[in-house]
Design a protein around this motif. Structure first.
Motif, PDB file in Angstrom:
ATOM      1  N   GLN A 502       0.835  -1.194   0.000  1.00 60.68           N
ATOM      2  CA  GLN A 502       0.000   0.000   0.000  1.00 60.68           C
ATOM      3  C   GLN A 502       0.878   1.256   0.000  1.00 60.68           C
ATOM      4  OE1 GLN A 502      -2.345   1.245   3.539  1.00 60.68           O
ATOM      5  NE2 GLN A 502      -4.118   1.025   2.173  1.00 60.68           N
ATOM      6  N   GLN A 503       1.998   1.181   0.669  1.00 61.23           N
ATOM      7  CA  GLN A 503       2.943   2.291   0.669  1.00 61.23           C
ATOM      8  C   GLN A 503       3.435   2.572  -0.754  1.00 61.23           C
ATOM      9  OE1 GLN A 503       6.301   1.528   3.180  1.00 61.23           O
ATOM     10  NE2 GLN A 503       7.402   3.369   2.571  1.00 61.23           N
ATOM     11  N   VAL A 504       3.728   1.511  -1.513  1.00 59.79           N
ATOM     12  CA  VAL A 504       4.166   1.691  -2.895  1.00 59.79           C
ATOM     13  C   VAL A 504       3.078   2.368  -3.719  1.00 59.79           C
ATOM     14  CG1 VAL A 504       4.833   0.490  -5.001  1.00 59.79           C
ATOM     15  CG2 VAL A 504       5.759  -0.254  -2.800  1.00 59.79           C
ATOM     16  N   LEU A 505       1.870   1.814  -3.658  1.00 60.88           N
ATOM     17  CA  LEU A 505       0.763   2.351  -4.454  1.00 60.88           C
ATOM     18  C   LEU A 505       0.435   3.777  -4.039  1.00 60.88           C
ATOM     19  CD1 LEU A 505      -1.251   1.762  -6.675  1.00 60.88           C
ATOM     20  CD2 LEU A 505      -2.780   0.758  -4.948  1.00 60.88           C
ATOM     21  N   LEU A 506       0.443   4.049  -2.754  1.00 59.36           N
ATOM     22  CA  LEU A 506       0.146   5.388  -2.266  1.00 59.36           C
ATOM     23  C   LEU A 506       1.206   6.378  -2.738  1.00 59.36           C
ATOM     24  CD1 LEU A 506      -1.666   7.160  -0.500  1.00 59.36           C
ATOM     25  CD2 LEU A 506      -0.238   6.528   1.459  1.00 59.36           C
ATOM     26  N   ASN A 507       2.443   5.961  -2.757  1.00 57.15           N
ATOM     27  CA  ASN A 507       3.516   6.840  -3.204  1.00 57.15           C
ATOM     28  C   ASN A 507       3.383   7.166  -4.688  1.00 57.15           C
ATOM     29  OD1 ASN A 507       6.314   7.771  -3.924  1.00 57.15           O
ATOM     30  ND2 ASN A 507       6.640   7.329  -1.742  1.00 57.15           N
ATOM     31  N   LEU A 508       3.063   6.160  -5.503  1.00 58.15           N
ATOM     32  CA  LEU A 508       2.916   6.390  -6.938  1.00 58.15           C
ATOM     33  C   LEU A 508       1.720   7.311  -7.219  1.00 58.15           C
ATOM     34  CD1 LEU A 508       3.608   2.790  -8.344  1.00 58.15           C
ATOM     35  CD2 LEU A 508       5.181   4.732  -8.184  1.00 58.15           C
ATOM     36  N   ILE A 509       0.609   7.106  -6.510  1.00 58.42           N
ATOM     37  CA  ILE A 509      -0.564   7.957  -6.714  1.00 58.42           C
ATOM     38  C   ILE A 509      -0.279   9.385  -6.255  1.00 58.42           C
ATOM     39  CG2 ILE A 509      -2.951   8.334  -5.998  1.00 58.42           C
ATOM     40  CD1 ILE A 509      -3.314   5.314  -5.927  1.00 58.42           C
ATOM     41  N   SER A 573      12.796   5.320  -4.713  1.00 59.09           N
ATOM     42  CA  SER A 573      13.840   4.402  -4.264  1.00 59.09           C
ATOM     43  C   SER A 573      13.281   3.423  -3.240  1.00 59.09           C
ATOM     44  CB  SER A 573      15.004   5.196  -3.663  1.00 59.09           C
ATOM     45  OG  SER A 573      15.999   4.326  -3.186  1.00 59.09           O
ATOM     46  N   ILE A 574      12.454   3.925  -2.320  1.00 64.64           N
ATOM     47  CA  ILE A 574      11.815   3.048  -1.336  1.00 64.64           C
ATOM     48  C   ILE A 574      10.894   2.054  -2.037  1.00 64.64           C
ATOM     49  CG2 ILE A 574      10.204   2.986   0.607  1.00 64.64           C
ATOM     50  CD1 ILE A 574      11.265   5.739   1.408  1.00 64.64           C
ATOM     51  N   CYS A 575      10.120   2.557  -3.003  1.00 63.37           N
ATOM     52  CA  CYS A 575       9.180   1.680  -3.702  1.00 63.37           C
ATOM     53  C   CYS A 575       9.889   0.547  -4.431  1.00 63.37           C
ATOM     54  CB  CYS A 575       8.348   2.504  -4.687  1.00 63.37           C
ATOM     55  SG  CYS A 575       7.218   3.670  -3.895  1.00 63.37           S
ATOM     56  N   ARG A 576      10.962   0.880  -5.140  1.00 62.20           N
ATOM     57  CA  ARG A 576      11.683  -0.176  -5.860  1.00 62.20           C
ATOM     58  C   ARG A 576      12.285  -1.175  -4.882  1.00 62.20           C
ATOM     59  NH1 ARG A 576      15.609   0.468 -10.989  1.00 62.20           N
ATOM     60  NH2 ARG A 576      13.595   0.137 -11.977  1.00 62.20           N
ATOM     61  N   SER A 577      12.808  -0.686  -3.760  1.00 60.43           N
ATOM     62  CA  SER A 577      13.378  -1.599  -2.777  1.00 60.43           C
ATOM     63  C   SER A 577      12.319  -2.553  -2.232  1.00 60.43           C
ATOM     64  CB  SER A 577      14.014  -0.799  -1.643  1.00 60.43           C
ATOM     65  OG  SER A 577      14.594  -1.654  -0.693  1.00 60.43           O
ATOM     66  N   ILE A 578      11.123  -2.031  -1.988  1.00 63.23           N
ATOM     67  CA  ILE A 578      10.033  -2.884  -1.509  1.00 63.23           C
ATOM     68  C   ILE A 578       9.684  -3.935  -2.550  1.00 63.23           C
ATOM     69  CG2 ILE A 578       7.577  -2.915  -0.923  1.00 63.23           C
ATOM     70  CD1 ILE A 578       7.986  -0.214   0.426  1.00 63.23           C
ATOM     71  N   MET A 579       9.619  -3.529  -3.802  1.00 56.88           N
ATOM     72  CA  MET A 579       9.267  -4.482  -4.855  1.00 56.88           C
ATOM     73  C   MET A 579      10.346  -5.548  -5.019  1.00 56.88           C
ATOM     74  SD  MET A 579       6.346  -3.562  -5.526  1.00 56.88           S
ATOM     75  CE  MET A 579       6.197  -4.964  -6.607  1.00 56.88           C
ATOM     76  N   GLU A 580      11.608  -5.148  -4.904  1.00 50.45           N
ATOM     77  CA  GLU A 580      12.680  -6.146  -4.996  1.00 50.45           C
ATOM     78  C   GLU A 580      12.609  -7.123  -3.828  1.00 50.45           C
ATOM     79  OE1 GLU A 580      16.181  -3.771  -5.157  1.00 50.45           O
ATOM     80  OE2 GLU A 580      16.009  -3.355  -7.308  1.00 50.45           O
ATOM     81  N   PHE A 600       4.038  -1.847 -11.445  1.00 49.70           N
ATOM     82  CA  PHE A 600       4.748  -2.807 -10.618  1.00 49.70           C
ATOM     83  C   PHE A 600       4.067  -4.153 -10.757  1.00 49.70           C
ATOM     84  CE2 PHE A 600       1.754  -0.803  -7.630  1.00 49.70           C
ATOM     85  CZ  PHE A 600       1.164  -1.890  -7.002  1.00 49.70           C
ATOM     86  N   VAL A 601       4.903  -5.186 -10.669  1.00 51.51           N
ATOM     87  CA  VAL A 601       4.473  -6.558 -10.920  1.00 51.51           C
ATOM     88  C   VAL A 601       4.674  -7.368  -9.646  1.00 51.51           C
ATOM     89  CG1 VAL A 601       4.749  -8.592 -12.371  1.00 51.51           C
ATOM     90  CG2 VAL A 601       5.215  -6.307 -13.311  1.00 51.51           C
ATOM     91  N   LEU A 602       3.643  -8.150  -9.298  1.00 58.42           N
ATOM     92  CA  LEU A 602       3.682  -8.983  -8.104  1.00 58.42           C
ATOM     93  C   LEU A 602       3.456 -10.442  -8.463  1.00 58.42           C
ATOM     94  CD1 LEU A 602       1.539  -6.785  -5.694  1.00 58.42           C
ATOM     95  CD2 LEU A 602       3.991  -7.199  -5.511  1.00 58.42           C
ATOM     96  N   ARG A 603       4.038 -11.323  -7.660  1.00 58.07           N
ATOM     97  CA  ARG A 603       3.795 -12.742  -7.841  1.00 58.07           C
ATOM     98  C   ARG A 603       2.431 -13.108  -7.256  1.00 58.07           C
ATOM     99  NH1 ARG A 603       8.143 -16.477  -5.444  1.00 58.07           N
ATOM    100  NH2 ARG A 603       7.649 -15.227  -3.592  1.00 58.07           N
ATOM    101  N   THR A 604       1.825 -14.076  -7.832  1.00 55.32           N
ATOM    102  CA  THR A 604       0.524 -14.535  -7.340  1.00 55.32           C
ATOM    103  C   THR A 604       0.714 -15.741  -6.435  1.00 55.32           C
ATOM    104  OG1 THR A 604       0.259 -15.927  -9.305  1.00 55.32           O
ATOM    105  CG2 THR A 604      -0.659 -13.694  -9.387  1.00 55.32           C
ATOM    106  N   VAL A 605      -0.352 -16.042  -5.687  1.00 59.81           N
ATOM    107  CA  VAL A 605      -0.322 -17.207  -4.796  1.00 59.81           C
ATOM    108  C   VAL A 605      -0.474 -18.457  -5.643  1.00 59.81           C
ATOM    109  CG1 VAL A 605      -1.442 -18.360  -2.864  1.00 59.81           C
ATOM    110  CG2 VAL A 605      -1.312 -15.858  -2.932  1.00 59.81           C
TER     111      VAL A 605
END
Length: 606
Positions: A502-509, A573-580, A600-605
């Motif tokens: 949510q931090q990533v998405l909130l930052n991008l928005i 920078s924070i967002c990319r680190s979270i995604m990595e 940003f791309v996420l793995r699925t369950v």
């Protein structure tokens, strides 16, 4: 904004975390190295040793993530930093153990020179061919080499306070001074066919003193290697020790000169004339020279430990071979064998000099490496400090802004003629929640640096999108931004830390809102989700703002880089680190019609 639990993790970019961990481990490691070095050198009294002992007694305490790591003492750091040696050894030839390559090189040089000598002798007709000026050239070269070698060894003594180094340094001074007397008494060196001073046997007396005397100094070096500079006899200063030793050496040379010049008839009769040796030469020259050289060689072999020992053994090997090579097969001066022995003598003179010069260049290279590494460390430490401060400021800014806004709203509810207590209480509850959120951000920093495990769950990304958009609804309305949410239905669940994502998405928005707030024209925020061909879930945030410059595209995710006048340069920078950390991706996608788009791309369950 929802309340953030204390256990939730605030994420630091990998580059900043790595820098912090590097400095923390580096400081602890260097402190341990310094302590071990001091323990090994505790008996020494040199300035370097004393400073290292004092520095190692200081405490190297790990402080909080925001504080700078206390740098190790400068001297101790340079002693162990970026060096291809053990931390417990000094970087001098008198302390370093020779490697396999150096041992092979010493054997190759020794037997190679010996083989070259025998080849020359086998091809020689043993005629005596004096060359005018040869003695002056030979002695001048020897004097330069011996005096430079002595100066370098005295310099080492001033640092190490090793009695053995002082002894061998005076050995080279002794050799240089004796050579002056040998030259003045050598027939034909300055005057045709006769010596400048002295008589026929004077030069031979100086020669015996030269070869046997240096071997005696090497014996003294080998015997004093284990002497401790803290003994009472070594409590004098460096200058005094060097001065006293030089006076003693000069006094010994003076006595030898007096014997060779004034008491020449008492010297062994080893010269038939100015060119030919007498049969007494092997006994008068060979016995003292070979005996002392063999003793020196044996002591060096028994007590061998350092590179200097190795190359002094090579020197003593040729000193022991001097008489046989000089007398056989033609006992006289100015034969091919005699010239070859003088050439070997010159080589033995420069062996230690070359070793010391190599040591100096190597030390200089290590020193430069240490200085540059220290400079890079200092710069990285400053960047780390600024980056961590910027991250904290960036992350706390959002809950603090919400607290201010809601506090002002609650005041307005209370400032009415008829105060609305319930609505004011609701806003104050949000203020309290945001206060907890700000405190949790700070508390989570320590846990993050300690690499605590993060709790990851499976959830629907579309629910997260809807929740995040609701958090910024007020900002969207204030800047008259139209939202186009296009979530794909029936997306698979994704796995991750919901708060961080949510931090990533909130930052991008938020970045998209800021980009469109200063631009006229249509303001459209497009947030979409879809499934990728490889099964990953793609979330896209696009805006119609000013876009991304071509020269900035490669720097977008660098810490402290920003295009905003009031930006911190840490959000992306924070967002990319979270995604990595989630084994995902964060990309900036160029838009042909203007604006910017981030995915940003996420793995699925599974």
């Amino acid at each position: 904004m929802g309340q953030l639990a204390v256990s939730d993790q605030w994420h630091v970019p990998a580059s900043i975390r790595s820098a912090y961990e590097f400095h923390q481990s580096r400081s602890k490691r260097t402190a341990c190295q310094s302590a071990r070095l001091v323990k090994r050198l505790r008996d020494g009294q040199s300035p370097v040793q004393s400073y290292q002992r004092q520095s190692a007694q200081q405490e190297f305490c790990g402080v909080g993530p925001l504080a700078l790591i206390v740098p190790p003492p400068r001297v101790a750091a340079m002693a162990a930093e970026h060096a291809n040696i053990s931390e417990e050894e000094l970087i001098f030839a008198s302390s370093l153990s020779p490697g396999r390559v150096q041992k092979r090189a010493a054997l190759l040089i020794a037997f190679g020179i010996l083989a070259a000598f025998f080849i020359i002798i086998s091809l020689s007709n043993n005629e005596q061919r004096p060359f005018p000026g040869f003695i002056l050239v030979f002695v001048s070269s020897m004097l330069v080499c011996d005096f430079i070698t002595a100066i370098l060894l005295f310099s080492q003594y001033s640092i190490l306070r090793s009695p053995a180094i002082l002894v061998v340094a005076n050995g080279y001074v002794f050799t240089a001074l004796i050579l002056i007397g040998w030259t003045l008494t050598f027939p034909g060196s300055l005057l045709p066919d006769r010596p400048y001073i002295g008589a026929l046997q004077s030069a031979s007396g100086f020669y015996i003193a030269w070869r046997s005397g240096f071997a005696a100094f090497v014996i003294g070096y080998a015997l004093s290697k284990d002497a401790h500079p803290t003994a009472p006899r070594w409590t004098i200063s460096v200058r005094s020790a060097v001065a006293v030793s030089l006076l003693l050496t000069v006094a010994v040379v003076g006595l030898i000169s007096l014997l060779c010049l004034e008491y020449e008839p008492l010297l062994p009769h080893i010269m038939e004339d100015s060119l030919h040796y007498s049969p007494a030469y092997p006994y008068a020259v060979g016995i003292p020279n070979c005996s002392l050289s063999i003793i020196a060689l044996a002591l060096l072999w028994i007590r061998r430990r350092s590179t200097l020992d190795l190359w002094l053994m090579v020197v003593m090997f040729f000193y022991a071979m001097d008489m046989p090579l000089s007398y056989f097969p033609s006992p006289g001066r100015f034969t091919d064998g005699w010239y070859a022995v003088r050439f070997i003598t010159f080589l033995t003179s420069i062996i230690i000099l070359v070793l010391l010069l190599y040591e100096i260049s190597s030390m200089y290279g290590r020193l430069l490496s240490a200085v540059f590494a220290q400079r890079r460390e200092r710069e990285a430490r400053l960047v780390t400090r600024d980056a961590v401060a910027a991250i904290i400021s960036h992350e706390i800014k959002q809950p603090l802004s919400a607290m201010i806004t809601r506090a002002e709203t609650s005041l307005r509810w209370l400032d009415r003629p008829v105060p609305d207590i319930e609505k004011a209480k609701a806003e104050l509850k949000h203020v309290a929640a945001d206060g907890y959120r700000a405190g949790a951000v700070i508390e989570s920093i320590r846990a993050n640096f300690k690499k605590d495990a993060r709790i990851r769950t499976s959830f629907n990304i579309n629910d997260l999108i809807a929740e995040t958009i609701s958090l910024v609804r007020a900002d969207l309305q204030r800047h008259r931004i139209q939202v186009e949410a296009e979530p794909q239905a029936e997306l698979p669940q994704v796995m991750g830390d919901r708060i961080q994502l949510q931090q990533v998405l909130l930052n991008l928005i938020t970045n998209a809102i800021d980009a469109m707030a200063v631009k006229d024209g249509p303001r459209i925020l497009a947030v979409s989700s879809r499934i990728r061909n490889d099964g990953g879930v793609v979330v896209s945030v696009a805006d119609t703002g000013h876009g991304i410059g071509a020269h900035d595209i490669d720097r977008l995710f660098n810490p402290l880089f920003t295009t905003k006048s009031n930006g911190m340069g840490m959000g992306l920078s924070i967002c990319r680190s979270i995604m990595e950390a989630h084994e995902g991706e964060l990309l900036a996608v160029p838009k042909a019609l203007g604006g910017a788009e981030f995915q940003f791309v996420l793995r699925t369950v599974l």
